[in-house]
Design an enzyme around this catalytic site. Structure first.
Site, PDB file in Angstrom:
ATOM      1  N   TYR A   1      52.915  32.644  24.834  1.00  0.00           N
ATOM      2  CA  TYR A   1      51.484  32.259  24.904  1.00  0.00           C
ATOM      3  C   TYR A   1      50.613  33.382  25.462  1.00  0.00           C
ATOM      4  CZ  TYR A   1      53.386  27.428  24.867  1.00  0.00           C
ATOM      5  OH  TYR A   1      54.061  26.268  24.594  1.00  0.00           O
TER       6      TYR A   1
ATOM      7  N   HIS B   1      73.900  27.890  18.865  1.00  0.00           N
ATOM      8  CA  HIS B   1      73.839  29.203  19.514  1.00  0.00           C
ATOM      9  C   HIS B   1      73.354  29.040  20.965  1.00  0.00           C
ATOM     10  CE1 HIS B   1      72.979  33.531  19.949  1.00  0.00           C
ATOM     11  NE2 HIS B   1      71.875  33.131  20.584  1.00  0.00           N
TER      12      HIS B   1
HETATM   13  N1  LIG Z   1      57.354  23.818  21.384  1.00  0.00           N
HETATM   14  C1  LIG Z   1      56.687  23.951  22.521  1.00  0.00           C
HETATM   15  O1  LIG Z   1      57.263  24.346  23.496  1.00  0.00           O
HETATM   16  C2  LIG Z   1      55.230  23.603  22.599  1.00  0.00           C
HETATM   17  C3  LIG Z   1      54.481  23.435  21.437  1.00  0.00           C
HETATM   18  C4  LIG Z   1      53.160  23.028  21.571  1.00  0.00           C
HETATM   19  C5  LIG Z   1      52.618  22.801  22.818  1.00  0.00           C
HETATM   20  N2  LIG Z   1      53.362  22.996  23.948  1.00  0.00           N
HETATM   21  C6  LIG Z   1      52.814  22.803  25.309  1.00  0.00           C
HETATM   22  O2  LIG Z   1      52.115  21.571  25.317  1.00  0.00           O
HETATM   23  C7  LIG Z   1      50.778  21.819  25.759  1.00  0.00           C
HETATM   24  C8  LIG Z   1      49.850  20.769  25.181  1.00  0.00           C
HETATM   25  O3  LIG Z   1      49.854  20.835  23.763  1.00  0.00           O
HETATM   26  P1  LIG Z   1      48.556  21.056  22.927  1.00  0.00           P
HETATM   27  O4  LIG Z   1      47.962  22.375  23.264  1.00  0.00           O
HETATM   28  O5  LIG Z   1      48.884  20.791  21.546  1.00  0.00           O
HETATM   29  O6  LIG Z   1      47.578  20.015  23.610  1.00  0.00           O
HETATM   30  P2  LIG Z   1      46.740  18.774  23.171  1.00  0.00           P
HETATM   31  O7  LIG Z   1      46.218  18.343  24.465  1.00  0.00           O
HETATM   32  O8  LIG Z   1      47.491  17.825  22.309  1.00  0.00           O
HETATM   33  O9  LIG Z   1      45.590  19.374  22.200  1.00  0.00           O
HETATM   34  C9  LIG Z   1      44.766  20.358  22.600  1.00  0.00           C
HETATM   35  C10 LIG Z   1      43.696  20.639  21.525  1.00  0.00           C
HETATM   36  O10 LIG Z   1      42.698  19.645  21.552  1.00  0.00           O
HETATM   37  C11 LIG Z   1      41.422  20.191  21.955  1.00  0.00           C
HETATM   38  N3  LIG Z   1      40.875  19.320  22.997  1.00  0.00           N
HETATM   39  C12 LIG Z   1      41.498  18.970  24.161  1.00  0.00           C
HETATM   40  N4  LIG Z   1      40.685  18.143  24.869  1.00  0.00           N
HETATM   41  C13 LIG Z   1      39.542  17.994  24.151  1.00  0.00           C
HETATM   42  C14 LIG Z   1      38.354  17.246  24.373  1.00  0.00           C
HETATM   43  N5  LIG Z   1      38.192  16.496  25.479  1.00  0.00           N
HETATM   44  N6  LIG Z   1      37.376  17.311  23.427  1.00  0.00           N
HETATM   45  C15 LIG Z   1      37.562  18.052  22.289  1.00  0.00           C
HETATM   46  N7  LIG Z   1      38.674  18.782  22.030  1.00  0.00           N
HETATM   47  C16 LIG Z   1      39.668  18.748  22.958  1.00  0.00           C
HETATM   48  C17 LIG Z   1      41.721  21.544  22.551  1.00  0.00           C
HETATM   49  O11 LIG Z   1      40.634  22.441  22.320  1.00  0.00           O
HETATM   50  P3  LIG Z   1      39.657  22.932  23.536  1.00  0.00           P
HETATM   51  O12 LIG Z   1      40.245  24.181  24.075  1.00  0.00           O
HETATM   52  O13 LIG Z   1      38.368  23.159  22.809  1.00  0.00           O
HETATM   53  O14 LIG Z   1      39.576  21.826  24.541  1.00  0.00           O
HETATM   54  C18 LIG Z   1      42.988  21.952  21.809  1.00  0.00           C
HETATM   55  O15 LIG Z   1      42.681  22.567  20.583  1.00  0.00           O
HETATM   56  C19 LIG Z   1      50.502  23.250  25.307  1.00  0.00           C
HETATM   57  O16 LIG Z   1      49.403  23.806  25.951  1.00  0.00           O
HETATM   58  C20 LIG Z   1      51.811  23.894  25.694  1.00  0.00           C
HETATM   59  O17 LIG Z   1      51.842  24.138  27.081  1.00  0.00           O
HETATM   60  C21 LIG Z   1      54.660  23.383  23.844  1.00  0.00           C
END
Ligand SMILES: NC(=O)c1ccc[n+]([C@@H]2O[C@H](COP(=O)([O-])OP(=O)(O)OC[C@H]3O[C@@H](n4cnc5c(N)ncnc54)[C@H](OP(=O)(O)O)[C@@H]3O)[C@@H](O)[C@H]2O)c1
Length: 318
Positions: A58, A132
């Protein structure tokens, strides 16, 4: 902030966790300054967040490290290492040797300004890459745990492609994972039957990602996802084509927004411990934490969602 126990780790954290990845990457994904992203992390601390997730890929570890300076002892820090060799496709078979995982953790510790991380995950593992991990990487993780560089070992799925949790289902047959990160949302709630009953039974700490992502935060993304599902014959075409298909979530005061409903949907799912929220906006962060600590959606709304999407396991909502 409501507190939750993380599986059998003995850790207790706030139910809302800050994610530093996704498309926002604390705002870095759309050109925010480093100062602005640091402000998001510091605001999370002020709002009672104690679980912070990041990953080498990230490029937000330095921001998290900088923002948590002096507060490290109060929080739980989770980071991740890529399991493919640098510069090779993340879905490929060119998999990392154990030395790469060790070097990854050493580099994360420097960036995070800490001598240990609480949770160290193998990042986005696909089903064909899992063997793996078990044969070559877990022994190294356990060594690094014995050396005190990490406290608990975790694994995250690649939900965008592995939408029905094939890798995590395999991983949960093994007993060495302390923590898992699973995709779950109101459009693909398949972890409810496939993953969460096992994590609950085995007391594996469970972090929820993809609560909102694009489909539940952008109306165009939602429209296109629903039309795809209709095309595949998985949902009713008329419903997918309607003007405001998820309007029932915001009608009659059920929830102030679809995003609010989406976070609450996850928060009250048995077995969902930390709900990650990913954002580069302090205002969004504040709203999302308020949603995560708000009440359960009404039974009739949950039943309606179950009828519409309870069978879906082919999309992530990305
Ligand atoms: N395989 C993995 O390991 C993996 C994969 C994906 C995610 N993750 C982890 O999980 C975390 C959460 O996942 P995610 O990033 O997909 O989070 P999410 O909370 O499901 O979605 C975040 C998205 O929604 C928007 N958003 C959030 N709050 C909002 C609001 N109140 N109003 C309008 N838009 C809003 C954000 O944009 P804005 O910035 O504009 O708020 C962002 O684009 C990641 O940050 C990461 O740490 C891990």
């Amino acid at each position: 902030m409501q507190q939750v126990k993380l599986g059998s780790t003995g850790l207790e954290v706030g139910v809302a966790g800050l994610g530093s990845g996704g498309s926002s990457r604390l705002g870095q994904g759309y050109g925010a300054t480093k100062e602005s992203s640091i402000r998001v992390v510091k605001s999370a601390l002020d709002l009672g967040v104690t679980f912070f997730d990041t990953a080498a890929v990230y490029k937000t570890e330095e921001i998290v490290g900088e923002a948590l300076k002096g507060q490290r002892h109060k929080v739980v820090v989770s980071t991740k290492a890529q399991i493919v060799k640098p510069g090779t496709p993340s879905l490929g078979d060119d998999l990392a040797p154990p030395q790469q995982i060790r070097a990854g953790l050493e580099s994360s510790l420097v960036k995070l300004q800490t001598d240990h991380v609480d949770v160290f995950h193998l990042h986005g593992v696909m089903p064909h890459q899992y063997a793996h991990c078990v044969d070559h990487l877990v022994p190294e993780l356990l060594k690094m745990r014995d050396e005190g560089k990490l406290r608990f070992i975790g694994i995250t799925e690649r939900f965008i492609t592995d939408t029905d949790h094939e890798m995590l289902i395999k991983a949960l047959d093994d007993d060495f994972w302390d923590v898992v990160m699973v995709g779950f949302n109101l459009i693909n709630p398949s972890a409810r039957k496939r993953v969460l009953p096992v994590t609950r039974k085995k007391q594996v700490a469970t972090l929820i990602m993809f609560a909102v992502r694009a489909a539940l935060s952008k109306s165009e993304a939602l429209k296109s996802l629903l039309l795809d599902l209709a095309e595949q014959g998985q949902i009713d075409r008329k419903f997918a084509q309607s003007d405001n298909p998820l309007g029932f979530l915001t009608d009659r005061g059920v929830a102030p927004s679809i995003i609010d409903a989406a976070y609450r949907f996850c928060r009250h799912e048995p077995g969902a411990e930390v709900i990650l929220t990913g954002t580069g906006s302090v205002d969004h962060l504040r709203e999302n934490i308020n949603s995560i600590i708000s009440g359960r959606l009404p039974d009739e709304t949950l039943e309606h969602l179950e009828n519409l999407f309870g069978h879906i396991h082919t999309v992530s909502g990305n």
